[in-house]
Design a protein around this motif. Structure first.
Motif, mmCIF file in Angstrom:
data_model
loop_
_atom_site.group_PDB
_atom_site.id
_atom_site.type_symbol
_atom_site.label_atom_id
_atom_site.label_comp_id
_atom_site.label_asym_id
_atom_site.label_seq_id
_atom_site.Cartn_x
_atom_site.Cartn_y
_atom_site.Cartn_z
ATOM 1 N N PHE A 26 0.846 -1.219 0.050
ATOM 2 C CA PHE A 26 -0.019 -0.039 -0.162
ATOM 3 C C PHE A 26 0.829 1.272 -0.099
ATOM 4 N N GLU A 27 0.639 2.375 -0.734
ATOM 5 C CA GLU A 27 1.211 3.516 -0.969
ATOM 6 C C GLU A 27 2.661 3.473 -1.565
ATOM 7 N N GLU A 28 3.269 2.316 -1.603
ATOM 8 C CA GLU A 28 4.555 2.193 -1.972
ATOM 9 C C GLU A 28 5.062 3.306 -3.067
ATOM 10 N N LEU A 29 4.109 3.216 -4.137
ATOM 11 C CA LEU A 29 4.512 4.159 -5.401
ATOM 12 C C LEU A 29 3.864 5.513 -5.468
ATOM 13 N N ARG A 30 2.949 5.871 -4.266
ATOM 14 C CA ARG A 30 2.448 7.008 -4.484
ATOM 15 C C ARG A 30 3.354 8.261 -5.028
ATOM 16 N N SER A 31 4.457 8.371 -4.340
ATOM 17 C CA SER A 31 5.285 9.753 -4.733
ATOM 18 C C SER A 31 5.637 9.537 -6.192
ATOM 19 N N GLN A 32 5.918 8.325 -6.628
ATOM 20 C CA GLN A 32 6.383 8.076 -7.978
ATOM 21 C C GLN A 32 5.159 8.370 -9.053
ATOM 22 N N THR A 33 3.863 8.212 -8.519
ATOM 23 C CA THR A 33 2.917 8.209 -9.652
ATOM 24 C C THR A 33 1.965 9.349 -9.205
ATOM 25 N N GLN A 34 2.132 10.268 -8.331
ATOM 26 C CA GLN A 34 1.622 11.462 -8.129
ATOM 27 C C GLN A 34 1.266 12.351 -9.335
ATOM 28 N N GLY A 35 -0.095 12.459 -9.576
ATOM 29 C CA GLY A 35 -0.209 13.392 -10.940
ATOM 30 C C GLY A 35 -0.534 12.551 -12.007
#
Length: 139
Positions: A26-35
């Motif tokens: 969960f949330e592992e790629l949030r910063s990399q896929t934001q937007g």
């Protein structure tokens, strides 16, 4: 190259009613896929002996191999892929997959795109060495 295999521990969820195998936490790629936005989700078949034309696009793309196996090439690096593996292709990396193991590859694919609406498409890199060209989606 980022390939996630099924050799991970199952996690009990929902009060023990299901077991989940997380390829990404969960949330592992949030910063990399934001937007980004979900560009597509599909299943594709690459026939035995065929190779997807090398190309790139401004999307995080994922292939989950449902059956078959072959060679994945991302940014010049090659790796064998097979059933049950998840491949992540980071944005703007030149990539291709080859069904070079004598059988079709069937995969579920989806992408998180960062492309502007007026720039939808991909850049193809012809195997004959000719100049790369932008290919608008739908052509």
């Amino acid at each position: 190259m980022e390939i996630r295999r099924r050799d991970r521990a199952l996690v009990e969820e929902h009060h023990g009613t299901i077991e989940t195998l997380f390829f990404y936490e969960f949330e592992e790629l949030r910063s990399q896929t934001q937007g980004g936005y979900l560009e597509f989700a599909d299943e594709f078949r690459l026939k035995a002996g065929e190779e997807l034309e090398p190309h790139s696009h401004n999307s995080d793309e994922f292939y989950f191999i449902l059956s078959g196996g072959g060679t994945m090439t991302i940014d010049g690096e090659q790796a064998h892929v097979e059933r049950g593996e998840l491949v992540r292709i980071k944005p703007n990396l030149i990539h291709s997959i080859s069904a070079d193991q004598g059988e079709d590859i069937v995969a579920f694919a989806f992408a998180i795109s960062y492309m502007a609406e007026d720039q939808l498409g991909y850049t193809a890199y012809p195997k004959d060495g000719s100049d790369p060209k932008f290919v608008p989606l739908g052509t």
